[in-house]
Design an enzyme around this catalytic site. Structure first.
Site: not given
Ligand SMILES: C[S@@+](CC[C@H](N)C(=O)[O-])C[C@H]1O[C@@H](n2cnc3c(N)ncnc32)[C@H](O)[C@@H]1O
Length: 287
Positions: A45, A157
């Site tokens: 990445r 996010d």
């Molecule tokens: C795998 S995606 C899940 C998306 C959606 N909730 C779903 O289940 O389809 C995880 C998301 O969590 C966000 N994320 C990770 N760490 C975070 C944090 N500390 N605060 C807010 N968002 C976070 C990432 O940027 C990513 O977009």
């Protein structure tokens, strides 16, 4: 890129010291854990950012990010590159079935929606927007049947680039496939350039959602309103148990009485069992 260049990129590995530096930074900022086993993922990445900025090795890139003044601005892109953004429309669709039954039940019991307060949903970790748009479609359908029903959605996010995609609300037709055809016709528009196979979310859906940057590890929850349901799915899976416990406790304060917390299919609440009652696997109600 030529094959020789590609091979050179692949043989360029992160030193242990650089890997640890990157992992510590990411865990500190976002809570995401990047153990030794993620070395190849980190490298592949970061290589994209290294190439985009024209650095000849990963270590030059890491040095730039962490030791130069200009590199500070790159940290947000490094973080962005290392968060996992996988998502889908109608992902883990039983949660949307649950939402439908929950609303039906509420409206039948009270005959009209119980208050002038909107029904509030938070999509915490909304990634590129598929989850909040799915919620907006489902809640708009409900509003169509019960016009007195009023709702709003907060979608947050940590990843700025994901939020930008979410805000724009434009997806390929393939991505939109999980949305039932009738609903696609009602809420999505084909792009004017037919050859590009893109669809746009309707203004009606976009108006229901407020997108914002929010780090779940922060302490800034107090300024948020209180929610009927929080969707935080497939986000905490990457966090330590301590961070998960802190976040679910903060969610508890941001839920209305008897509000719901919904987590991803491979997740469960760690600690704080006394704060929530488990209604079904992955669906919890505030006690
Ligand atoms: C795998 S995606 C899940 C998306 C959606 N909730 C779903 O289940 O389809 C995880 C998301 O969590 C966000 N994320 C990770 N760490 C975070 C944090 N500390 N605060 C807010 N968002 C976070 C990432 O940027 C990513 O977009």
């Amino acid at each position: 890129m030529g094959i020789a260049n590609q091979m050179a990129f692949k043989s360029d590995r992160l030193s242990e010291k650089d890997r640890r530096r990157v992992a510590e930074f990411v865990t500190h900022c976002s809570g995401i854990q990047l153990p030794d086993s993620k070395q190849s993922l980190i490298e592949s990445r970061l290589r994209k950012r290294q190439r985009t900025l024209g650095f000849s090795s990963l270590s030059d890139y890491v040095r730039y990010v962490f030791t130069s003044r200009e590199g500070c601005n790159e940290r947000i892109h490094l973080l962005d590159a290392l968060t996992t953004n996988k998502t889908d429309f109608y992902r883990e669709s039983n949660h949307f079935e649950f939402l439908r039954h929950y609303l039906e039940h509420a409206i039948r019991n009270h005959r009209v929606w119980p208050s002038t307060e909107p029904f509030r949903v938070w999509s915490a970790g909304c990634s590129t927007g598929e989850e909040p748009y799915t919620l907006a479609i489902e809640l708009s359908e409900f509003q169509y049947r019960f016009p007195q029903f009023n709702f709003d959605i907060l979608a947050t996010d940590i990843s700025v680039s994901s939020l930008e995609t979410a805000f724009n609300g434009i997806y390929t037709m393939e991505r939109a496939n999980p949305i039932p055809e009738l609903l696609r016709k009602r809420y999505l528009y084909r792009s004017k350039e037919r050859s590009r196979n893109l669809v746009a979310m309707s203004e009606q859906l976009r108006r229901c959602i407020h997108f914002a940057e929010f780090n779940l590890l922060s302490n800034n929850y107090a300024h948020l309103s209180c929610f009927d349901i929080i969707f935080c799915r497939n986000v905490m899976i990457y966090f330590s148990n301590q961070d998960r416990a802190n976040i679910t406790r903060r969610f508890h304060h941001r839920l209305k009485p008897e509000g719901m917390l919904i987590v991803g299919h491979s997740e469960s609440l760690v600690g704080n069992q006394e704060l929530y009652q488990r209604l079904q696997p992955t669906i919890y109600q505030k006690k």
